[in-house]
Design an enzyme around this catalytic site. Structure first.
Site, mmCIF file in Angstrom:
data_model
loop_
_atom_site.group_PDB
_atom_site.id
_atom_site.type_symbol
_atom_site.label_atom_id
_atom_site.label_comp_id
_atom_site.label_asym_id
_atom_site.label_seq_id
_atom_site.Cartn_x
_atom_site.Cartn_y
_atom_site.Cartn_z
ATOM 1 N N ILE A 31 -1.065 9.721 8.464
ATOM 2 C CA ILE A 31 -1.816 8.064 9.898
ATOM 3 C C ILE A 31 -1.766 6.938 9.721
ATOM 4 O O ILE A 31 -0.556 6.573 8.394
ATOM 5 C CB ILE A 31 -2.959 8.594 9.230
ATOM 6 C CG1 ILE A 31 -3.639 7.540 7.834
ATOM 7 C CG2 ILE A 31 -3.706 10.115 9.723
ATOM 8 C CD1 ILE A 31 -5.497 7.949 7.269
ATOM 9 N N HIS A 42 0.028 7.945 4.241
ATOM 10 C CA HIS A 42 1.260 7.407 4.789
ATOM 11 C C HIS A 42 2.207 6.874 5.477
ATOM 12 O O HIS A 42 3.207 6.466 6.507
ATOM 13 C CB HIS A 42 0.385 5.293 5.127
ATOM 14 C CG HIS A 42 -0.554 5.386 4.822
ATOM 15 N ND1 HIS A 42 -1.386 5.669 5.956
ATOM 16 C CD2 HIS A 42 -1.466 4.815 4.258
ATOM 17 C CE1 HIS A 42 -3.049 4.766 5.400
ATOM 18 N NE2 HIS A 42 -2.876 4.431 4.239
ATOM 19 N N GLY A 97 -5.326 1.491 7.525
ATOM 20 C CA GLY A 97 -6.110 0.864 8.907
ATOM 21 C C GLY A 97 -6.127 -0.587 8.786
ATOM 22 O O GLY A 97 -6.588 -0.893 9.685
ATOM 23 N N ASP A 111 0.881 -1.157 0.172
ATOM 24 C CA ASP A 111 0.404 -0.114 0.112
ATOM 25 C C ASP A 111 0.800 1.236 0.089
ATOM 26 O O ASP A 111 1.083 2.040 0.923
ATOM 27 C CB ASP A 111 -0.892 -0.184 1.602
ATOM 28 C CG ASP A 111 -1.741 1.045 1.069
ATOM 29 O OD1 ASP A 111 -1.641 1.879 0.491
ATOM 30 O OD2 ASP A 111 -2.480 0.784 1.955
#
Length: 289
Positions: A212, A197, A215, A192
């Site tokens: 962040i 991120h 998830g 990803d």
């Protein structure tokens, strides 16, 4: 209209062949915190962590299915009938059901399709389903629930809410897992590459003061915590795992993972300790043998 539900549901499934080996599994496990037990007084690696990191005796958490083949199941966003602004896309939920334990090395044919389109009025929800099978038969089925803001109101079915009442009793187990400051940089190596991120400038454009955590990294960390706490570290007991993403997590924070044990099921809620225990994963369930 950017989403044509009828066309998306009628589209032919997409197939691809993916493979992985023990290094991919080990990298994924390291990305979700395996090998690190800062709660132990002895700095040596906990022998229990080696089942996730050492090629001899290696086992595979079922959540690895979300990154196998670099997470190509999300390719459903480019299906016929779907033309959306990726800036309006949110990952709302994730589930995986394993039909048998995942091997440390494998090659599968992966089939992806839009399994459902729901109308939440202010948003549309796409359920992207990925099924993987090898020469011995089905291996896993994975669903990603994708919210697309501003695309609702087309008169479709509202779909299930997926929310359950918060348990009225205290958790049976509570564990805390610290997130390393570089956790997102390591996890993204499993496929990803979203700059949200890693790149502070991109994160600022998205409304965050810093990058962040993925998830799905929190998702994997939580399943590992449940496996180690309730299932004696035995991943082969896991049958299915689902969650609702309720909030963001930042690298450097601490996850508070609350578990309620029931017959063949663990109910889980996950919170960010440093932000007044803000909920980050809700309606989370692990089914097991």
């Amino acid at each position: 209209m950017p989403i044509d539900a009828e066309k998306a549901l009628a589209a032919e499934p997409r197939t691809s062949k993916i493979s992985w080996d023990h290094k991919d599994v080990q990298l994924y496990h390291l990305g979700i915190g395996a090998g690190a037990r800062p709660d132990l007084a002895d700095p040596a690696v906990d022998p229990g962590e080696l089942r996730y990191t050492l090629e001899s005796g290696l086992q595979v958490l079922p959540s690895f299915a979300t990154v196998a083949g670099a997470g190509l199941g999300m390719a459903g966003l480019s299906s016929p009938g779907i033309d959306v602004d990726l800036a309006a896309v949110l990952h709302g939920g994730q589930s995986v059901r394993v039909h048998r334990p995942l091997p440390t090395e494998g090659s599968v044919v992966q089939t992806s399709k839009v399994a459902a389109v729901y109308d939440k009025v202010k948003a549309a929800v796409l359920v992207l389903r990925t099924e993987a099978a090898d020469e011995d038969g089905p291996l896993w089925t994975s669903d990603s629930e994708i919210f697309v803001r501003g695309e609702g109101g087309f008169g479709g079915e509202r779909g299930p809410s997926g929310r359950t009442a918060y348990p009225a009793v205290a958790p049976d187990h509570i564990v805390e897992r610290p997130i390393r400051p570089d956790q997102a940089l390591l996890y993204r190596l499993s496929g990803d590459w979203n700059p949200l991120h890693a790149d502070p400038g991109f994160a600022a454009l998205a409304g965050f003061d810093r990058p962040i955590l993925h998830g799905l990294c929190t998702y994997g960390m939580t399943l590992k915590a449940v496996t180690d706490t309730v299932l004696d570290g035995d991943v082969t007991r896991i049958r299915s795992y689902r969650t609702r993403f309720a909030g963001v997590v930042f690298p450097g924070e601490t996850l508070r993972i609350e578990m309620w044990t029931e017959a063949n099921q663990v109910r889980v809620e996950v919170r960010a300790v440093e932000r007044d225990n803000a909920m980050v994963l809700g309606d989370t369930f692990v089914e097991h043998s």
